[in-house]
Write an enzyme that holds these catalytic residues in place. Structure first.
Site, mmCIF file in Angstrom:
data_model
loop_
_atom_site.group_PDB
_atom_site.id
_atom_site.type_symbol
_atom_site.label_atom_id
_atom_site.label_comp_id
_atom_site.label_asym_id
_atom_site.label_seq_id
_atom_site.Cartn_x
_atom_site.Cartn_y
_atom_site.Cartn_z
ATOM 1 N N GLU A 49 -13.222 -15.276 9.287
ATOM 2 C CA GLU A 49 -13.169 -14.624 7.969
ATOM 3 C C GLU A 49 -12.802 -15.603 6.858
ATOM 4 O O GLU A 49 -11.625 -15.825 6.575
ATOM 5 C CB GLU A 49 -12.155 -13.469 7.985
ATOM 6 N N ARG A 90 -9.206 -1.810 2.998
ATOM 7 C CA ARG A 90 -8.980 -0.909 1.859
ATOM 8 C C ARG A 90 -10.083 0.117 1.663
ATOM 9 O O ARG A 90 -9.795 1.287 1.412
ATOM 10 C CB ARG A 90 -8.781 -1.733 0.581
ATOM 11 N N SER A 104 -13.988 -5.701 2.314
ATOM 12 C CA SER A 104 -14.231 -5.004 1.046
ATOM 13 C C SER A 104 -13.551 -5.700 -0.133
ATOM 14 O O SER A 104 -14.009 -5.547 -1.274
ATOM 15 C CB SER A 104 -13.828 -3.527 1.136
ATOM 16 N N GLY A 105 -12.457 -6.403 0.097
ATOM 17 C CA GLY A 105 -11.908 -7.326 -0.886
ATOM 18 C C GLY A 105 -11.351 -6.758 -2.183
ATOM 19 O O GLY A 105 -11.166 -7.494 -3.129
ATOM 20 N N GLY A 106 -11.106 -5.448 -2.235
ATOM 21 C CA GLY A 106 -10.580 -4.867 -3.466
ATOM 22 C C GLY A 106 -11.629 -4.126 -4.274
ATOM 23 O O GLY A 106 -11.349 -3.612 -5.357
ATOM 24 N N ARG A 153 0.843 -1.213 0.000
ATOM 25 C CA ARG A 153 0.000 0.000 0.000
ATOM 26 C C ARG A 153 0.875 1.259 0.000
ATOM 27 O O ARG A 153 0.528 2.275 -0.603
ATOM 28 C CB ARG A 153 -0.920 0.031 1.224
ATOM 29 N N LYS A 155 -17.091 -12.687 9.104
ATOM 30 C CA LYS A 155 -16.596 -11.666 8.179
ATOM 31 C C LYS A 155 -16.492 -12.283 6.790
ATOM 32 O O LYS A 155 -15.462 -12.842 6.413
ATOM 33 C CB LYS A 155 -15.228 -11.152 8.664
HETATM 34 P P1 13P Z 1 -10.305 -5.478 2.806
HETATM 35 O O1 13P Z 1 -11.509 -4.688 3.297
HETATM 36 O O2 13P Z 1 -9.256 -4.616 2.188
HETATM 37 O O3 13P Z 1 -10.703 -6.670 2.007
HETATM 38 O O4 13P Z 1 -9.593 -6.057 4.094
HETATM 39 C C1 13P Z 1 -10.348 -6.627 5.095
HETATM 40 C C2 13P Z 1 -9.498 -7.559 5.850
HETATM 41 O O5 13P Z 1 -9.360 -7.454 7.044
HETATM 42 C C3 13P Z 1 -8.823 -8.631 5.112
HETATM 43 O O6 13P Z 1 -8.385 -9.599 5.987
#
Ligand code: 13P
Length: 343
Positions: free
Chosen positions: A179, A295, A263-265, A33, A221
Site C-alpha cells: 500500500e 473510512r 478510499s483516502g478520505g 474516529r 493497494k
Molecule cells: P481508507 O479507505 O480510510 O483510506 O483506509 C484504507 C486503509 O487501510 C489505510 O491504510
C-alpha cells in the site's frame, strides 16, 4: 511454475463482487474516529465496534477479507468465538496490519517513512498461527504545494521497506498487500497527483523486483489519482477514473492478480462512484479493480452505531448497504437507485 497458496489466496481476495474491509485502525486512529461521537477509546468499545461489523449477517457475500489490528486478531465475540473464527465461518479471509506507523524520514524530516521491519519475521509466524493469511503495510507519500516533495529519497526509502516487508510475508506464505498511499492533502492538481503516483508505483515495482517478490502472490493497494482535497479544481468522476487506470497501466505489471483501492478520505459515495466508473471504462484494465476501504465502508455504520447497543441492527444495515454498493461498483453496476435503496 505451479500455482502457490499465495496465488490462490490473492485471487480469493479479489473474487468477483467482493472486496476487502480495512478494520485495522491503530488505537490512535480509531480514537480519532470515536472522539466526535463521544465513544470512549478503550479495549471493550473497540471490541464491541468490530464485533458489530464482523457479525453482520451475510456480509461474506460482499467482503472477501478483513484487515485486523494486533489487538483485534486476539479478541473474541460476546459468545467467546475468536473474531478470526467468526470471519472464517462467513467465508472471509482474515488479514493483519503489520506496519508500525510512520516516522519522520531522517535526511528529509518533513516526509515520512514507515517502520516495522524489526522482528517482522517472528511476528508474521505468530500472526500465521492466529489465522492471518494476508497482511498490509502502508507507506505514505505526501505531495508538497511547493513542488519539491516527494523527494526521490522518500520514494526510494518507502519502496525499499515495502518490498522487504512483501518478501518477508511471502516467505511466511502470507499474501502481502502493498500500500503506497499518495495523500490527498494539499492544493495540487490531478496532473501532479498523476505524476507523483506514476513515480511512486514505478519505484515500488522496481523494489519488488529487486526483492524477488512473486507478483502473482501479492495485491496492490493504491490511492486513486485525484486533485488535492484543497484544490479549487475538483475533477469529474470520469476524469478521475481515466487518469487512475491510465497511471496503473503504465506502472503495474499484468501479473499482479488484483488492485484494491484505499478510499483516502473521499466521501463514501464518491469513492464508490470512482470505483464504478473505472469498471465501466471502454478499455478494460488488466486486473480486477476492487476495494480495500476503511473510512468509505465504516463511516455510515460507525455514525449509526455511535456506541449504542440498541443501534447495532441499524449500523449493520448501513454497513451491508455500503458493502453492497461497492460490490456493485466492481461490476460497474452501481446506480443512484441502488444507493437510495437503503434509505
Ligand atoms: P481508507 O479507505 O480510510 O483510506 O483506509 C484504507 C486503509 O487501510 C489505510 O491504510
Amino acid at each position: 511454475m505451479g500455482t502457490t497458496t499465495l496465488e490462490g489466496t490473492a485471487r480469493d481476495l479479489v473474487a468477483p463482487g467482493k472486496g476487502i474491509l480495512a478494520a485495522d485502525e491503530s488505537h490512535a486512529t480509531i480514537g480519532r474516529r470515536f472522539e466526535p461521537l463521544g465513544i470512549a477509546n478503550n479495549e471493550e468499545n473497540r471490541r464491541r465496534y468490530r464485533q458489530m461489523l464482523f457479525t453482520t449477517k451475510g456480509i461474506g457475500e460482499f467482503i472477501s477479507g478483513v484487515i485486523l489490528f494486533d489487538e483485534t486478531i486476539r479478541q473474541a465475540a460476546d459468545d467467546a468465538r475468536p473474531f478470526v473464527e467468526v470471519l472464517v465461518k462467513e467465508g472471509i479471509v482474515p488479514g493483519i496490519k503489520v506496519d508500525r506507523g510512520t516516522k519522520p524520514l531522517a535526511g528529509s524530516p518533513a516526509e515520512q517513512v514507515t517502520e516495522g521491519l524489526d522482528g517482522l519475521r517472528e511476528r508474521l509466524a505468530d500472526y500465521k498461527k492466529l489465522g492471518a493469511r494476508f497482511a498490509k503495510w502502508r507507506a505514505v507519500i505526501a505531495i508538497g504545494d511547493d513542488g519539491r516533495t516527494p523527494t526521490p529519497l522518500a520514494l526510494e526509502a518507502n519502496a525499499s521497506v515495502l518490498a522487504r516487508y512483501a518478501a518477508l510475508c511471502q516467505e511466511a506464505e502470507i499474501v502481502p498487500i502493498v500500500e503506497p498511499e499518495v495523500l490527498m492533502d494539499g492544493g495540487h492538481s490531478l496532473e501532479r497527483c498523476f505524476e507523483v503516483t506514476e513515480a511512486t508505483l514505478h519505484t515500488v515495482f522496481d523494489a519488488l523486483w529487486e526483492n524477488k517478490v512473486l507478483l502473482e502472490g501479492m495485491l496492490l493497494k493504491p490511492s486513486m489519482v485525484l486533485p488535492g482535497a484543497a484544490s479549487a479544481r475538483q475533477a469529474p468522476v470520469e476524469a478521475v477514473a481515466q487518469a487512475t487506470v491510465r497511471c496503473l497501466r503504465r506502472t503495474v505489471p499484468a501479473a499482479v492478480p488484483g488492485i484494491v483501492f484505499l478510499s483516502g478520505g473521499q466521501s463514501d459515495e464518491l469513492a464508490t462512484a470512482h470505483l464504478n466508473a473505472m469498471n465501466r471504462l471502454p478499455e478494460p484494465a488488466f486486473w480486477p479493480l476492487s476495494f480495500s476501504f476503511a473510512r468509505a465502508l465504516q463511516s455510515a455504520p460507525l455514525t449509526t452505531w455511535a456506541g449504542d447497543a440498541t443501534r447495532v441492527d441499524d449500523a449493520q444495515r448501513a454497513f451491508r448497504h455500503r458493502a453492497h454498493c461497492n460490490s456493485a461498483a466492481r461490476a460497474g453496476a452501481y446506480t443512484a437507485a441502488l444507493e437510495r435503496s437503503a434509505r
